[in-house]
Design a protein around this motif. Structure first.
Motif, PDB file in Angstrom:
ATOM      1  N   ARG A  71       0.841  -1.203   0.000  1.00  0.00           N
ATOM      2  CA  ARG A  71       0.000   0.000   0.000  1.00  0.00           C
ATOM      3  C   ARG A  71       0.875   1.252   0.000  1.00  0.00           C
ATOM      4  O   ARG A  71       0.615   2.208  -0.738  1.00  0.00           O
ATOM      5  N   LYS A  72       1.912   1.270   0.806  1.00  0.00           N
ATOM      6  CA  LYS A  72       2.824   2.422   0.853  1.00  0.00           C
ATOM      7  C   LYS A  72       3.498   2.638  -0.496  1.00  0.00           C
ATOM      8  O   LYS A  72       3.687   3.776  -0.934  1.00  0.00           O
ATOM      9  N   ALA A  73       3.882   1.530  -1.161  1.00  0.00           N
ATOM     10  CA  ALA A  73       4.532   1.647  -2.471  1.00  0.00           C
ATOM     11  C   ALA A  73       3.578   2.263  -3.498  1.00  0.00           C
ATOM     12  O   ALA A  73       3.970   3.136  -4.283  1.00  0.00           O
ATOM     13  N   VAL A  74       2.315   1.810  -3.487  1.00  0.00           N
ATOM     14  CA  VAL A  74       1.320   2.356  -4.414  1.00  0.00           C
ATOM     15  C   VAL A  74       1.083   3.834  -4.128  1.00  0.00           C
ATOM     16  O   VAL A  74       1.031   4.663  -5.039  1.00  0.00           O
ATOM     17  N   GLU A  75       0.954   4.188  -2.852  1.00  0.00           N
ATOM     18  CA  GLU A  75       0.724   5.588  -2.487  1.00  0.00           C
ATOM     19  C   GLU A  75       1.917   6.455  -2.858  1.00  0.00           C
ATOM     20  O   GLU A  75       1.755   7.609  -3.287  1.00  0.00           O
ATOM     21  N   LEU A  76       3.128   5.922  -2.703  1.00  0.00           N
ATOM     22  CA  LEU A  76       4.324   6.677  -3.083  1.00  0.00           C
ATOM     23  C   LEU A  76       4.357   6.930  -4.585  1.00  0.00           C
ATOM     24  O   LEU A  76       4.659   8.047  -5.039  1.00  0.00           O
ATOM     25  N   MET A  77       4.025   5.911  -5.385  1.00  0.00           N
ATOM     26  CA  MET A  77       3.988   6.095  -6.843  1.00  0.00           C
ATOM     27  C   MET A  77       2.935   7.125  -7.228  1.00  0.00           C
ATOM     28  O   MET A  77       3.173   7.993  -8.078  1.00  0.00           O
ATOM     29  N   ARG A  78       1.771   7.044  -6.571  1.00  0.00           N
ATOM     30  CA  ARG A  78       0.692   7.983  -6.885  1.00  0.00           C
ATOM     31  C   ARG A  78       1.085   9.414  -6.503  1.00  0.00           C
ATOM     32  O   ARG A  78       0.876  10.359  -7.256  1.00  0.00           O
ATOM     33  N   ASP A  79       1.657   9.569  -5.312  1.00  0.00           N
ATOM     34  CA  ASP A  79       2.068  10.901  -4.859  1.00  0.00           C
ATOM     35  C   ASP A  79       3.169  11.476  -5.748  1.00  0.00           C
ATOM     36  O   ASP A  79       3.219  12.683  -5.997  1.00  0.00           O
ATOM     37  N   THR A  80       4.072  10.609  -6.217  1.00  0.00           N
ATOM     38  CA  THR A  80       5.150  11.058  -7.096  1.00  0.00           C
ATOM     39  C   THR A  80       4.596  11.558  -8.423  1.00  0.00           C
ATOM     40  O   THR A  80       5.008  12.610  -8.931  1.00  0.00           O
ATOM     41  N   ASP A  81       3.639  10.821  -8.991  1.00  0.00           N
ATOM     42  CA  ASP A  81       3.005  11.263 -10.243  1.00  0.00           C
ATOM     43  C   ASP A  81       2.307  12.602 -10.049  1.00  0.00           C
ATOM     44  O   ASP A  81       2.383  13.497 -10.895  1.00  0.00           O
ATOM     45  N   THR A  82       1.611  12.751  -8.916  1.00  0.00           N
ATOM     46  CA  THR A  82       0.911  14.006  -8.632  1.00  0.00           C
ATOM     47  C   THR A  82       1.901  15.158  -8.509  1.00  0.00           C
ATOM     48  O   THR A  82       1.678  16.253  -9.036  1.00  0.00           O
ATOM     49  N   LEU A  83       3.007  14.917  -7.821  1.00  0.00           N
ATOM     50  CA  LEU A  83       4.021  15.946  -7.629  1.00  0.00           C
ATOM     51  C   LEU A  83       4.641  16.380  -8.944  1.00  0.00           C
ATOM     52  O   LEU A  83       4.864  17.571  -9.195  1.00  0.00           O
ATOM     53  N   MET A  84       4.904  15.422  -9.829  1.00  0.00           N
ATOM     54  CA  MET A  84       5.616  15.726 -11.068  1.00  0.00           C
ATOM     55  C   MET A  84       4.692  16.180 -12.195  1.00  0.00           C
ATOM     56  O   MET A  84       5.165  16.709 -13.204  1.00  0.00           O
TER      57      MET A  84
END
Length: 300
Positions: A71-84
């Protein structure tokens, strides 16, 4: 062998959806491909992650241990896409999402125009429907996300506020209230009202706020209710009664002088619009970029 984040995402989706077939549908993959990726992850760790002996998949002890990390890995990928997303200059692809009536008809069209001029290689498909249908379509039709007028508490879905909205009392230009900046709530209750249908987000926000002031929805003089905001605006302009509508929906009529906003002393109808998506889903870059644009408008 390095840990494959894509496999963690697949495992998390299987755990969230409960079956390989449901996960395959959500991920736009074939069921054998999903099964193969989970098996590869099990081989890497050298242990079973899912118990396949029942109709509904059950996590093993190792699976339960891995789930929060996935779950943390998925949230990190999602947050990274949002940030970039705000730095991306050359977006391509197809964006599919759902929007409730007020958002789809009045809020998004101007934003989408600016968004598509900025990203001409992105194509957009927006389905305007009610919240229940949006939730169903995210799961069954592969919509990237939905924009709705109230939080979603369905299991497996994540909801976040993305934009503020305020409902206002509106009158026709010829109504006696049109010459006044502010009226008392007791005066409004005595007037005929034209409202959205029962169960709509707009109607619910209005009735909840009035109840806070001791006014029950049954005591209102509702002469008509409609499932269309456009029909309500026409009815108000024609003098059928007052209404309470989103500021987003009446901008043009206010500018043209057809309708007049009137404050109700001590009463504010405020709400938020929400983005909803599957917890297990990763947003495409076009989806992340559009949501960034929407959040930006809300902060302005």
């Amino acid at each position: 062998m390095a840990l494959n984040v894509h496999q963690l995402h697949i495992f998390y989706t299987v755990a969230e959806r409960g079956t390989f077939s449901a996960a395959a549908q959500a991920l736009h993959m074939t069921q054998p491909a999903v099964t193969m990726q989970v098996q590869a992850l099990e081989e890497r760790f050298g242990t079973k992650l899912l118990n396949r002996s029942t109709k509904k998949l059950m996590l093993t002890e190792a699976g339960h241990c891995l789930l929060p990390q996935a779950r943390k890995a998925v949230e990190l990928m999602r947050d990274t896409d949002t940030l970039m997303a705000k730095f991306v200059e050359d977006l391509k692809g197809r964006l599919k999402f759902g929007a409730s009536l007020t958002i789809g008809e009045y809020v998004l069209p101007p934003m989408l125009g600016a968004f598509l001029r900025r990203y001409p290689d992105v194509s957009v498909s927006m389905k305007v429907m009610n919240t229940t249908d949006i939730i169903d379509a995210i799961g069954s039709q592969g919509l990237d996300f939905g924009l709705i007028e109230a939080p979603c508490d369905e299991p497996g879905f994540h909801t976040e506020p993305v934009m503020n909205d305020e409902l206002v009392l509106v009158a026709s230009a010829e109504h006696p209230f049109a010459a006044r900046e502010e009226v008392e709530l007791a005066e409004v209750i005595a007037q005929p009202l034209v409202l959205r249908e029962q169960g709509s987000g707009t109607r619910q926000v209005m009735e909840d706020e009035l109840l806070r002031h001791g006014v029950h929805g049954d005591s209102l003089r509702v002469v008509s209710d409609f499932g269309s905001t456009g029909a309500i605006k026409s009815a108000v302009e024609a003098g059928l009664g007052l209404s309470v509508l989103s500021e987003w929906a009446i901008k043009r009529e206010i500018e043209l002088g057809y309708l007049k906003k009137v404050r109700i002393r001590g009463v504010e109808f405020r709400r938020q619009f929400f983005a909803v998506r599957l917890k297990s889903a990763l947003a495409s870059m076009p989806a992340a970029a559009l949501l960034q644009e929407i959040r930006g408008v809300s902060r302005e």
